[in-house]
Design an enzyme around this catalytic site. Structure first.
Site, mmCIF file in Angstrom:
data_model
loop_
_atom_site.group_PDB
_atom_site.id
_atom_site.type_symbol
_atom_site.label_atom_id
_atom_site.label_comp_id
_atom_site.label_asym_id
_atom_site.label_seq_id
_atom_site.Cartn_x
_atom_site.Cartn_y
_atom_site.Cartn_z
ATOM 1 N N TYR A 255 -6.831 18.333 -10.435
ATOM 2 C CA TYR A 255 -7.111 17.063 -9.559
ATOM 3 C C TYR A 255 -7.998 16.081 -10.257
ATOM 4 O O TYR A 255 -7.639 14.977 -10.640
ATOM 5 C CB TYR A 255 -7.481 17.543 -8.237
ATOM 6 C CG TYR A 255 -7.969 15.978 -7.599
ATOM 7 C CD1 TYR A 255 -6.680 15.470 -6.740
ATOM 8 C CD2 TYR A 255 -9.216 15.643 -7.513
ATOM 9 C CE1 TYR A 255 -6.973 14.310 -5.979
ATOM 10 C CE2 TYR A 255 -9.287 14.470 -6.630
ATOM 11 C CZ TYR A 255 -8.208 13.990 -5.989
ATOM 12 O OH TYR A 255 -8.577 12.652 -5.058
ATOM 13 N N ILE B 169 0.805 -1.146 -0.332
ATOM 14 C CA ILE B 169 -0.076 -0.066 0.049
ATOM 15 C C ILE B 169 0.781 1.143 -0.156
ATOM 16 O O ILE B 169 1.693 1.366 0.811
ATOM 17 C CB ILE B 169 -0.745 -0.060 1.239
ATOM 18 C CG1 ILE B 169 -1.737 -1.362 1.379
ATOM 19 C CG2 ILE B 169 -1.907 1.264 1.263
ATOM 20 C CD1 ILE B 169 -2.533 -1.389 2.809
ATOM 21 N N GLY C 192 -4.483 9.375 6.915
ATOM 22 C CA GLY C 192 -5.835 9.350 6.002
ATOM 23 C C GLY C 192 -6.054 8.105 5.637
ATOM 24 O O GLY C 192 -5.980 7.090 6.311
ATOM 25 N N ILE C 193 -6.500 7.676 4.275
ATOM 26 C CA ILE C 193 -7.074 6.571 3.737
ATOM 27 C C ILE C 193 -6.005 5.540 3.790
ATOM 28 O O ILE C 193 -6.187 4.330 4.291
ATOM 29 C CB ILE C 193 -7.478 6.786 2.292
ATOM 30 C CG1 ILE C 193 -8.882 7.449 2.521
ATOM 31 C CG2 ILE C 193 -7.935 5.440 1.589
ATOM 32 C CD1 ILE C 193 -9.411 7.966 0.929
#
Length: 318
Positions: A154, A8, A14-15
């Protein structure tokens, strides 16, 4: 037990942090998690959240998605260089009028959000193809489907990610590989707070008065309210993702926020593409009372829904 190796990226907060801890704490201990981040000095929060999983079902490693040597060094350090599940999460945000943003800053967003994924796959995909086994999970965004006001760059980076994965998915099927795009809406994390704070510092001197007023008095003014109404927690997104990686037949796309789904559905309802643009325009500029009433209604739905997760995807869980 033959654990699946999960790599990961972007796990300092955060996530990414939520994903790493959720998967490492799997009660069945089905996964060995390699949680990576660009700067290991920012790993304190992950170490604390990992608790007893650290050194057992989780290890923390350095990886910068913008550096091919860093990616290779990280993968080289894994047993047999094997990655069963790649979760590409590292990302950058950017909001504001494009007149006020430098090309270099725009390039940084694209380099991290899009080319970061490409670099990872150039290193990891060949071995997945050779073994004909692997799952590529990309933390995308609803902004990879529907562009949003003042999120031009973004959204462009996420559109690029979605197009890339959609093209690659056809090839992946030939090698028995799965690709899943996880598409959250607003998520309440340090990432979003940082984007908002940077937005507040934007030098609007290069923007015309109407654009500057639109950004300050419409977009930034409603930013927090929208997140408070529609925003998910990082843990919620991690739970959705955990369910996806434990499926026998994971879906290609999965939106994690059912409250946001009606907005992205507008795009598919009109092949000309006018409906979502016209609807968003009217919500923002013509119907302030309707906009606020809609947010209040969504708050009610969220309260009634509570924290329960809805059914996910098209496959069964292992």
């Amino acid at each position: 037990m033959n654990q699946k190796v999960v790599l990961i990226t972007g796990c300092s907060s955060g996530i990414g942090l939520a994903l790493a801890t959720r998967i490492a704490k799997d009660e069945k201990k089905r996964f060995m998690v390699y949680a990576t981040m660009r700067n290991l000095s920012k790993g304190e929060a992950l170490v604390e959240a990992a608790g007893r999983t650290l050194g057992r079902t989780m290890e923390i490693k350095q990886l910068d998605v913008c550096n091919e040597d860093s990616i290779k060094a990280c993968v080289d350090s894994l047993p047999e260089r094997r990655v069963d599940i790649l979760i590409s999460n590292a990302g950058m945000g950017m909001i504001g009028p494009i007149e006020c943003q430098s090309i270099d800053d725009m390039r940084s967003v694209m380099d991290t959000n899009f080319f970061g994924l490409v670099r990872l796959l150039k290193e990891i995909l060949p071995d997945m193809k050779r073994r004909k086994k692997g799952h590529i999970v990309v933390i995308s965004s609803v902004m990879g489907i529907q562009g949003i006001l003042f999120n031009d760059i973004y959204a462009a980076s996420k559109f690029a990610v979605e197009g890339f994965c959609e093209s690659l998915a056809v090839q992946a099927l030939r090698f028995n590989l799965n690709i899943s795009l996880i598409e959250p809406g607003p998520v309440i994390t340090e990432f979003e707070r940082k984007v908002y704070d940077e937005g507040l510092k934007t030098d609007l001197s290069k923007a015309d008065k109407v654009t500057a007023d639109m950004f300050t008095n419409i977009y930034l003014k409603n930013y927090k309210q929208i997140f408070e109404t529609l925003g998910q927690s990082a843990d919620d997104v991690a739970e959705h993702t955990f369910k996806i990686i434990t499926m026998e037949n994971p879906p290609f796309r999965h939106q994690t926020n059912t409250l946001y789904t009606p907005m992205t559905t507008l795009k598919y309802a009109d092949p000309n593409g006018d409906l979502p643009i016209d609807t968003f325009y009217k919500m923002v500029f013509e119907h302030d009372k309707v906009f606020n009433a809609s947010l209040n209604f969504l708050k009610l739905l969220r309260w009634r829904k509570g924290a329960a997760l809805t059914g996910i995807g098209r496959g069964s869980t292992n």
